[in-house]
Design an enzyme around this catalytic site. Structure first.
Site: not given
Length: 233
Positions: A145, A141
């Site tokens: 990002k 994750y």
């Protein structure tokens, strides 16, 4: 800078969490219409909010929506997934799925809607990043990002000639279903939405929503060990 009043916006992942808060804040500030997407959209009681089906990993679906929503002036790339697992133990299919939604999905939307924004005077493209764009410890994750942050910075350069404002948004953990199991202090989605819309109207390139994010960005000039974020017990 782009005015919210009388704008037409698109919010991906717009029926839950942050996306829902963005949609509500947009209409409160006078947006004429807000398209909100979900894989399985629910109906809306507000006639200004138009739920539409969209999977950002499906290029045909993104193209179809762009053909339908030709009047859009603000795009908020909010759709994302979080599949928690350490990198060394993660199923590679989950890592690929994370990047396909959080990185390539956002880029699909940006590529496809760039001509729409250009035709409507430039408008704004907003990408929702995270404090984890800069912090270690969030596995795929966080890596996704970080990649989206880099893409946003390049898109800002590429979209400048057509007058599109590109806004990168970084924040800590918002009080949403996605972050429900993470035992850390959380910021309200409404507060995030206010900060982002203020940034759009103020002509910002980047919005650092909370103090934890501002501290993390300041730490980028220091040792990499200072960039670790503890999100578990």
């Amino acid at each position: 800078m782009v005015a919210i009043e009388n704008s037409v916006a698109l919010v991906t992942g717009g029926q839950r969490g942050l996306g829902k808060a963005f949609a509500e804040a947009l209409v409160e500030r006078g947006a004429a219409k807000v398209y909100v997407t979900a894989r399985k959209p629910a109906t809306s009681d507000d006639p200004r909010i138009l739920p539409v089906a969209l999977d950002v990993t499906d290029q045909d679906a993104v193209s179809s929506l762009a053909a339908q929503a030709r009047e859009v002036t603000i795009v908020i790339n909010n759709a994302g997934v979080l599949i928690p697992s350490p990198l060394l133990k993660a199923d590679m299919a989950d890592v690929v799925a994370t990047f396909d939604t959080n990185v390539f999905g956002a880029l699909r939307v940006a590529q496809t809607f760039a001509p729409v924004l250009a035709a409507n005077g430039g408008g704004a493209l907003v990408d929702i990043h995270s404090v984890l764009s800069w912090g270690a410890g969030a596995a795929a994750y966080g890596a996704s990002k970080a990649a989206l942050w880099s893409i946003t910075n390049s898109l800002r350069v590429e979209l400048a000639p057509q007058g599109t404002q590109v806004v990168g948004v970084h924040l800590g953990f918002a009080d949403t279903d996605m972050a429900a199991g993470i035992p850390v202090p959380k910021i309200s989605p409404a507060e995030v939405a206010i900060a982002v819309l203020d940034g759009i109207e103020g002509g910002a390139d980047e919005v650092l929503v909370d103090e934890v994010t501002r501290r993390m960005k300041a730490a980028l000039s220091g040792p990499v060990g200072g960039l670790t974020v503890t999100i578990g017990r």
